[in-house]
Design a protein around this motif. Structure first.
Motif, mmCIF file in Angstrom:
data_model
loop_
_atom_site.group_PDB
_atom_site.id
_atom_site.type_symbol
_atom_site.label_atom_id
_atom_site.label_comp_id
_atom_site.label_asym_id
_atom_site.label_seq_id
_atom_site.Cartn_x
_atom_site.Cartn_y
_atom_site.Cartn_z
ATOM 1 N N PRO A 209 0.803 -1.230 0.000
ATOM 2 C CA PRO A 209 0.000 0.000 0.000
ATOM 3 C C PRO A 209 0.833 1.274 0.000
ATOM 4 N N ARG A 210 1.911 1.304 0.771
ATOM 5 C CA ARG A 210 2.691 2.541 0.857
ATOM 6 C C ARG A 210 3.351 2.887 -0.480
ATOM 7 N N SER A 211 3.982 1.908 -1.098
ATOM 8 C CA SER A 211 4.661 2.186 -2.368
ATOM 9 C C SER A 211 3.646 2.493 -3.473
ATOM 10 N N THR A 212 2.469 1.878 -3.409
ATOM 11 C CA THR A 212 1.436 2.160 -4.410
ATOM 12 C C THR A 212 0.897 3.574 -4.239
ATOM 13 N N ILE A 213 0.711 3.999 -3.010
ATOM 14 C CA ILE A 213 0.259 5.368 -2.747
ATOM 15 C C ILE A 213 1.314 6.377 -3.222
ATOM 16 N N ARG A 214 2.571 6.062 -3.019
ATOM 17 C CA ARG A 214 3.636 6.946 -3.507
ATOM 18 C C ARG A 214 3.623 7.025 -5.030
ATOM 19 N N LYS A 215 3.403 5.885 -5.683
ATOM 20 C CA LYS A 215 3.343 5.873 -7.151
ATOM 21 C C LYS A 215 2.184 6.732 -7.651
ATOM 22 N N LEU A 216 1.060 6.627 -6.978
ATOM 23 C CA LEU A 216 -0.104 7.433 -7.341
ATOM 24 C C LEU A 216 0.163 8.923 -7.131
ATOM 25 N N SER A 217 0.729 9.260 -5.996
ATOM 26 C CA SER A 217 0.957 10.674 -5.693
ATOM 27 C C SER A 217 1.960 11.283 -6.669
ATOM 28 N N GLU A 218 2.965 10.504 -7.058
ATOM 29 C CA GLU A 218 3.937 10.999 -8.049
ATOM 30 C C GLU A 218 3.264 11.228 -9.394
ATOM 31 N N PHE A 219 2.429 10.289 -9.807
ATOM 32 C CA PHE A 219 1.702 10.414 -11.073
ATOM 33 C C PHE A 219 0.802 11.649 -11.064
ATOM 34 N N LEU A 220 0.210 11.931 -9.910
ATOM 35 C CA LEU A 220 -0.730 13.040 -9.791
ATOM 36 C C LEU A 220 -0.061 14.369 -9.457
ATOM 37 N N GLY A 221 1.255 14.340 -9.262
ATOM 38 C CA GLY A 221 1.982 15.561 -8.969
ATOM 39 C C GLY A 221 1.728 16.103 -7.585
ATOM 40 N N ARG A 222 1.458 15.218 -6.634
ATOM 41 C CA ARG A 222 1.201 15.628 -5.261
ATOM 42 C C ARG A 222 2.318 15.085 -4.373
ATOM 43 N N THR A 223 3.028 15.966 -3.707
ATOM 44 C CA THR A 223 4.100 15.548 -2.807
ATOM 45 C C THR A 223 3.526 15.239 -1.434
ATOM 46 N N LEU A 224 3.807 14.044 -0.947
ATOM 47 C CA LEU A 224 3.294 13.623 0.358
ATOM 48 C C LEU A 224 4.423 13.511 1.363
ATOM 49 N N GLY A 225 4.209 14.052 2.541
ATOM 50 C CA GLY A 225 5.158 13.862 3.628
ATOM 51 C C GLY A 225 4.833 12.586 4.381
ATOM 52 N N PRO A 226 5.722 12.155 5.266
ATOM 53 C CA PRO A 226 5.494 10.925 6.040
ATOM 54 C C PRO A 226 4.178 10.942 6.818
ATOM 55 N N LYS A 227 3.832 12.090 7.403
ATOM 56 C CA LYS A 227 2.592 12.183 8.171
ATOM 57 C C LYS A 227 1.375 11.989 7.276
ATOM 58 N N GLU A 228 1.427 12.587 6.074
ATOM 59 C CA GLU A 228 0.307 12.439 5.143
ATOM 60 C C GLU A 228 0.166 10.993 4.676
ATOM 61 N N GLU A 229 1.294 10.339 4.456
ATOM 62 C CA GLU A 229 1.253 8.930 4.071
ATOM 63 C C GLU A 229 0.565 8.092 5.145
ATOM 64 N N GLU A 230 0.906 8.363 6.391
ATOM 65 C CA GLU A 230 0.299 7.607 7.481
ATOM 66 C C GLU A 230 -1.204 7.857 7.563
ATOM 67 N N ILE A 231 -1.622 9.104 7.347
ATOM 68 C CA ILE A 231 -3.047 9.441 7.365
ATOM 69 C C ILE A 231 -3.783 8.690 6.252
ATOM 70 N N ILE A 232 -3.177 8.639 5.072
ATOM 71 C CA ILE A 232 -3.794 7.936 3.941
ATOM 72 C C ILE A 232 -3.894 6.442 4.234
#
Length: 305
Positions: A209-232
């Protein structure tokens, strides 16, 4: 929040009379409770904006899960929409009769987040006129079949299957509601060079889930911090979603989805098909899969074993 009876229907007066109707559009069956010919035609001529984000799935491929993930990526840690807006209001289905009214209420501080089950033939001509981004979510078709079978048993606007075997035959023939899974996947993934499209699977979101969320956020041009990743991760977990009435469809009346017969968010697992497939059905399914997908040239991550 009060239980909703018309958020997904064309209007309250026509709800009951449309519950058992079918619309046929471009040779594909759609439940008339949710769709009209006008709404289907309007989706195919929709004017996309370059900033739009469209989630496309065949039914029961993880749509609700990905709607939650995408909403969380864009809300940037501000969780009011997650706790107060149903997923269909955050990311409405383009082809449904309720779309125009929901579109006008979308959060203007986000890009427009949209959802569709339509096939590529119907929707891609309009998409190609923009730079809108498409997230296509796929899932092992055997798990899709099992989930879809259970959904038919609780959805008042879909016919109750006579048997799992008959439902499997309909699925393999592509004659059920929303058409052929095989054509849907091949149609959309065949456009990866023509659209700004990211292919994500249910299985990878489940297993990584974490790496998939990072892949999505990169594709969408949204930078996520560690706290945001945990919230998601927390708010897109099965345990959270199954308890949230903004996600689990408990806001709908029993006439629309009867969850006393089974939960909308049933298990959230990979490989549940093995509990339902006989050796004979598995052999038949594999033969059809090979005949339809074997020469597709697509690299699909799931195993048929």
């Amino acid at each position: 929040m009060q239980r909703e009876t018309l958020c997904l229907a064309p209007d309250s007066t026509s709800m009951n009379e449309r519950m058992n109707t079918t619309e046929i559009f471009d040779g594909i069956r759609f439940p008339g409770f949710l769709h009209t010919l006008e709404s289907l035609k309007a989706a195919c001529s929709f004017q996309f904006q370059d900033t739009d984000v469209l989630l496309v799935t065949f039914p029961k491929s993880g749509t609700t899960w990905m709607q939650q993930v995408l909403s969380l990526i864009f809300c940037e840690g501000h969780l009011w929409p997650i706790h107060h807006l149903p997923n269909w209001a955050r990311m409405p289905w383009m082809e449904q009769a309720s779309f125009s009214s929901l579109l006008s209420k979308l959060n203007t501080s986000w890009p427009r987040l949209l959802t569709s089950h339509l096939n590529a033939k119907g929707l891609s001509p309009a998409l190609m006129k923009s730079k809108a981004k498409v997230v296509y979510m796929g899932r092992n078709p055997k798990d899709v079949l099992v989930s879809y079978y259970h959904f038919h048993q609780i959805a008042g606007f879909l016919p109750n299957p006579s048997s799992f075997e008959d439902f499997a035959d309909e699925f393999l023939e592509g004659t059920g509601f929303f058409g052929s899974w095989f054509d849907h996947v091949k149609g959309w993934l065949g456009l990866q060079k023509d659209l700004t499209l990211l292919f994500v699977t249910y299985e990878e979101l489940h297993q990584e889930p974490r790496s998939t969320i990072r892949k999505l956020s990169e594709f969408l041009g949204r930078t996520l911090g560690p706290k945001e990743e945990e919230i998601i991760l927390e708010h897109s977990s099965f345990s959270f979603m199954s308890q949230s009435n903004m996600v689990n469809y408990s806001l709908l009346s029993k006439e629309i989805i009867d969850q006393s017969q089974g939960k909308f968010l049933r298990k959230g697992v990979v490989g549940n098909w093995r509990e339902y497939f006989t050796p004979e059905l598995n052999e038949k399914f594999n033969a059809v899969y090979q005949s339809k997908m074997g020469d597709s040239g697509l690299s699909l991550p799931w195993t048929m074993d």
